[in-house]
Design an enzyme around this catalytic site. Structure first.
Site, short mmCIF file in Angstrom:
data_model
loop_
_atom_site.label_atom_id
_atom_site.label_comp_id
_atom_site.label_asym_id
_atom_site.label_seq_id
_atom_site.Cartn_x
_atom_site.Cartn_y
_atom_site.Cartn_z
CD GLN A 171 -18.65 -16.07 -7.48
OE1 GLN A 171 -18.22 -15.57 -8.27
NE2 GLN A 171 -19.86 -16.57 -7.30
CE1 TYR B 83 -18.26 -18.11 -16.44
CE2 TYR B 83 -19.84 -17.54 -14.73
CZ TYR B 83 -19.16 -17.28 -15.85
OH TYR B 83 -19.58 -16.11 -16.47
NE ARG C 109 -24.59 -15.80 -6.83
CZ ARG C 109 -24.70 -15.08 -7.52
NH1 ARG C 109 -24.07 -14.73 -8.48
NH2 ARG C 109 -25.79 -14.11 -7.20
N GLY D 81 -26.66 -6.95 -6.94
CA GLY D 81 -25.41 -6.82 -7.76
C GLY D 81 -25.34 -5.41 -8.31
C1 LIG Z 1 -20.82 -6.73 -13.60
C2 LIG Z 1 -21.45 -8.06 -13.19
C3 LIG Z 1 -20.45 -8.86 -12.90
C4 LIG Z 1 -20.91 -10.42 -12.55
N1 LIG Z 1 -20.02 -11.25 -12.17
C5 LIG Z 1 -20.38 -12.17 -11.64
C6 LIG Z 1 -19.32 -13.13 -11.02
O1 LIG Z 1 -18.23 -12.90 -10.96
N2 LIG Z 1 -19.82 -14.15 -10.14
C7 LIG Z 1 -21.42 -14.30 -10.12
O2 LIG Z 1 -21.55 -15.29 -9.43
N3 LIG Z 1 -22.08 -13.64 -10.51
C8 LIG Z 1 -21.70 -12.46 -11.26
N4 LIG Z 1 -22.70 -11.53 -11.42
C9 LIG Z 1 -23.99 -11.75 -11.34
C10 LIG Z 1 -24.49 -11.03 -10.05
O3 LIG Z 1 -24.04 -11.61 -8.73
C11 LIG Z 1 -26.01 -11.25 -9.88
O4 LIG Z 1 -26.56 -12.42 -9.76
C12 LIG Z 1 -26.75 -10.47 -11.19
O5 LIG Z 1 -26.08 -9.38 -11.19
C13 LIG Z 1 -28.32 -10.31 -10.78
O6 LIG Z 1 -28.51 -9.59 -9.58
P1 LIG Z 1 -28.84 -7.89 -9.66
O7 LIG Z 1 -30.02 -7.72 -10.23
O8 LIG Z 1 -28.91 -7.40 -8.44
O9 LIG Z 1 -27.56 -7.13 -10.27
C14 LIG Z 1 -22.40 -10.41 -12.16
C15 LIG Z 1 -23.08 -9.25 -12.57
C16 LIG Z 1 -22.75 -8.23 -12.92
C17 LIG Z 1 -23.89 -7.05 -13.01
#
Ligand SMILES: Cc1cc2nc3c(=O)[nH]c(=O)nc-3n(C[C@H](O)[C@H](O)[C@H](O)COP(=O)(O)O)c2cc1C
Length: 355
Positions: free
Chosen positions: A99, A180, A227, A313
């Site tokens: 990414q 971002y 994304r 995530g």
């Molecule tokens: C620890 C953590 C770090 C994340 N870092 C990013 C990232 O670098 N880039 C991104 O697009 N989303 C990031 N996210 C968002 C996740 O990709 C995801 O959209 C979000 O956690 C919701 O999904 P989930 O409910 O399955 O966790 C992050 C989420 C978490 C929990």
């Protein structure tokens, strides 16, 4: 009806299932100059049963870094170190996209190698703060990119995508979500420009479209995902006209034949079927689940045809063998968020598998 455990095409690749590891920043790139480590190779290899791994946000250029110890893809030592990661994932038969995340105004001068003021679409400060080496610091007013800066940033993305391929990645995901840089151009609150890179939807999509086109030209559209997160206010984003903006964005990029569109769904969930309809390629959905993380019930989006793949995530953070657990209906480890951002192997590579 498709199930989440059937293969699906992702551009030039075939994913063995439809359970995607969502991109997650983990702030553990302690190698030289923001390089990944062996521990990161272990972490990603543990999760190689995913249909697709999307890595943590990775800066395409030094100024694109907005957090502590995030990895880059702009220097030779970073490419060499990422090769160890991609080799480890491929050895287990996995598929991995990097990414590319340029954080734009979300950052702080102390967090990038240049000690420079972060850049953005306009001189509009995001409300909020970021963790620095010496504690939390308020976001600063970004330096608006001029024409030359925009062109250089587009080239930085294309160079980073070439570096990703050299590092063995199967493709790249462009981070156009979550507030971002690309999102800052799309959103009315952060893009107040009155030149051709701002104004109405056609102006605000122009920079993200230029990045997508340049990266697709550099490595092939069928290795590029995007994304987006329409209507998601994260990182102080406000969007007056998200439906018009993302409709225009999809109209511009759908003909390119990208590997996929990854929708990090926002509160306007009724808009998602429209995105699906307007996107002729592969769709990955990260469903809107306020107050909770995405759970096993999200697989219904694949079964109903609302999406081709679903990304997880938190559950992938805590369950290296998530596809197997979902298939078996097995119990799930809960994520320890206190170990999410930075630290050692604990809360990182020590989550147990079923076996
Ligand atoms: C620890 C953590 C770090 C994340 N870092 C990013 C990232 O670098 N880039 C991104 O697009 N989303 C990031 N996210 C968002 C996740 O990709 C995801 O959209 C979000 O956690 C919701 O999904 P989930 O409910 O399955 O966790 C992050 C989420 C978490 C929990």
């Amino acid at each position: 009806m498709s199930t989440a455990f059937e293969p699906v095409r992702i551009g030039r690749h075939t994913a063995r299932n439809r359970v995607v590891m969502a991109p997650m920043t983990r702030n553990r790139a302690y190698g030289p100059g923001g390089s990944p480590t062996e521990l990161m190779a272990t972490y990603y290899a543990q999760r190689a049963d995913a249909g697709l791994i999307v890595t943590e946000g990775t800066q395409p250029s030094p100024i694109g870094q907005g957090y502590l110890n995030t990895p880059g893809l702009h220097a030779p030592e970073q490419i060499a170190a990422w090769k160890v990661v991609t080799d480890a994932v491929h050895a287990r038969g996995g598929l991995i996209f990097a990414q590319l995340m340029h954080t734009g105004r979300i950052g702080h001068p102390s967090l990038n190698q240049l000690s420079a003021t972060p850049v953005g679409a306009s001189a509009v400060r995001a409300d909020g703060s970021v963790r620095t080496a010496t504690g939390p610091a308020d976001f600063v007013t970004p330096e608006p990119l001029d024409d030359k800066g925009i062109q250089r940033t587009v080239e930085d993305f294309a160079d980073a995508a070439r570096n990703a391929v050299e590092a063995g990645f199967d493709g790249v995901e462009l981070h156009g979500a979550n507030g971002y840089l690309l999102h800052q151009f799309l959103a009315t609150g952060s893009n107040r420009r009155d030149d051709e890179w701002g104004g109405g939807p056609e102006g605000r999509i122009r920079f993200p479209v230029a990045v997508v086109e340049a990266v697709a030209a550099a490595i092939g559209a069928d290795r590029v995902g995007l994304r987006i997160s329409p209507s998601n206010p994260y990182n102080d984003i406000s969007e007056d006209d998200h439906r018009e903006t993302y409709t225009a964005l999809l109209a511009a990029i759908d003909p390119l034949g990208l590997a996929y569109l990854h929708v990090a769904e926002g509160p306007d969930v009724d808009f998602t079927p429209q995105l699906r309809q307007r996107w002729s390629g592969t769709l990955i959905l990260n469903p809107f689940t306020p107050g909770a993380y995405t759970g096993p019930d999200a697989l219904r989006h694949v079964e109903s045809g609302a999406s081709d793949l679903v990304s997880f995530g938190a559950l992938f953070l805590a369950n290296p063998d998530l596809p197997e657990r979902l298939r078996a209906g097995a119990g799930l480890n809960a994520p320890d968020y206190s170990k999410a951002y930075g630290g050692d192997h604990t809360g990182y590579t020590d989550y147990p598998t079923l076996n």
